[in-house]
Design an enzyme around this catalytic site. Structure first.
Site, PDB file in Angstrom:
ATOM      1  N   TYR A   1      -4.644   3.881  -5.148  1.00  0.00           N
ATOM      2  CA  TYR A   1      -3.735   3.502  -4.058  1.00  0.00           C
ATOM      3  C   TYR A   1      -4.247   4.025  -2.723  1.00  0.00           C
ATOM      4  O   TYR A   1      -4.292   3.281  -1.733  1.00  0.00           O
ATOM      5  CB  TYR A   1      -2.334   4.038  -4.338  1.00  0.00           C
ATOM      6  CG  TYR A   1      -1.324   3.662  -3.293  1.00  0.00           C
ATOM      7  CD1 TYR A   1      -0.785   2.373  -3.254  1.00  0.00           C
ATOM      8  CD2 TYR A   1      -0.889   4.584  -2.339  1.00  0.00           C
ATOM      9  CE1 TYR A   1       0.151   2.013  -2.292  1.00  0.00           C
ATOM     10  CE2 TYR A   1       0.054   4.232  -1.377  1.00  0.00           C
ATOM     11  CZ  TYR A   1       0.561   2.955  -1.364  1.00  0.00           C
ATOM     12  OH  TYR A   1       1.494   2.605  -0.400  1.00  0.00           O
TER      13      TYR A   1
ATOM     14  N   LYS B   1      -5.463   1.691   0.526  1.00  0.00           N
ATOM     15  CA  LYS B   1      -4.866   1.751   1.862  1.00  0.00           C
ATOM     16  C   LYS B   1      -5.873   2.201   2.913  1.00  0.00           C
ATOM     17  O   LYS B   1      -5.827   1.741   4.065  1.00  0.00           O
ATOM     18  CB  LYS B   1      -3.642   2.673   1.842  1.00  0.00           C
ATOM     19  CG  LYS B   1      -2.474   2.127   1.033  1.00  0.00           C
ATOM     20  CD  LYS B   1      -2.007   0.773   1.554  1.00  0.00           C
ATOM     21  CE  LYS B   1      -0.785   0.251   0.821  1.00  0.00           C
ATOM     22  NZ  LYS B   1      -0.335  -1.054   1.344  1.00  0.00           N
TER      23      LYS B   1
END
Length: 246
Positions: free
Chosen positions: A151, A155
């Protein structure tokens, strides 16, 4: 909820890829007179969105499917604004990260952004109208979080992709920016982060002393979509109560 929402930009056509934050962005655009289209793989979520905003048009589609997503978005029509907000996080320790989890997270958090943004940007360029794109990133793009390897990487990649998009699309009068929210008190956020034992370390590191609310993100995104931010381009704006500077 994972969705795409196209609208009529306070006069433009807008596309918002969404979860519950995107849902509120879509509703805000609707209240501003936008013509909104919702795209999600979950029909029940689209149905409840339409109940809340009867003028929203809905389409069922899975962002993991490149071709199906492309066909659904292309059928919407001209797009002038895009909000890339759909995202998932599957938690694994670094030593346990699997190819399956890596691919699933990257497909939604990065690959789908490329797919939908290409379509939206090309319609803007073909029509010569310019436009605005807002990518919803996260503080996880800058802050390492345990069990969030993929994750965090997705990002961080989204932040850099925002800059490349801004560099290449700027000459076409398409503004591209990203926002990086801290923990936002959605229904799920409240369920987990309301426990003082859990939230105290994060609250103590945040100069404003609180987590974010959904409207904190919605207001920032609406500003970036509007002509009031006409000279803001290629930026990544934290919505973090000062966490980045602490």
């Amino acid at each position: 909820m994972r969705s795409e929402i196209a609208s009529n930009r306070f006069g433009y056509s807008t596309l918002v890829r969404s979860c519950c934050i995107g849902r509120e962005i879509a509703k805000a655009l609707c209240k501003g007179g936008a013509n909104v289209y919702g795209l999600s793989r979950t029909k029940e979520l689209l149905d409840t969105l339409k109940e809340e905003c009867p003028t929203i048009k809905t389409l069922c589609c899975d962002l993991n499917d490149w071709d199906a997503t492309r066909k659904a978005v292309q059928d919407i029509g001209p797009i002038d604004l895009l909000v890339n907000n759909a995202g998932i996080s599957l938690l694994q320790n670094f030593l346990d990260v699997t190819p399956e989890v890596y691919d699933q997270v990257m497909n939604v958090n990065l690959k789908a952004v490329i797919n939908v943004s290409q379509i939206a940007a090309k319609t803007m360029i073909d029509r010569g109208v310019g436009g605005a794109i807002v990518n919803i990133s996260s503080i996880a793009s800058e802050r390492a979080l345990q069990r969030h390897t993929v994750y965090c990487v997705s990002k961080a990649g989204l932040n850099q992709m925002t800059k490349v998009m801004a560099l290449e699309l700027g000459p076409h009068k398409i503004r591209v920016n990203a926002v990086c929210p801290t923990i936002i008190m959605t229904e799920l956020g409240r369920a987990f982060w309301s426990d003082p034992i859990v939230n105290k370390p994060y609250i103590d590191r945040t100069p404003l002393g609180r987590f974010g609310e959904i409207e904190d993100v919605v207001h920032t995104v609406m500003f970036l979509l509007s002509d009031k931010s006409a000279m803001i381009h290629g930026t990544t704006i934290p919505i973090d109560g000062g966490l980045f500077v602490s």
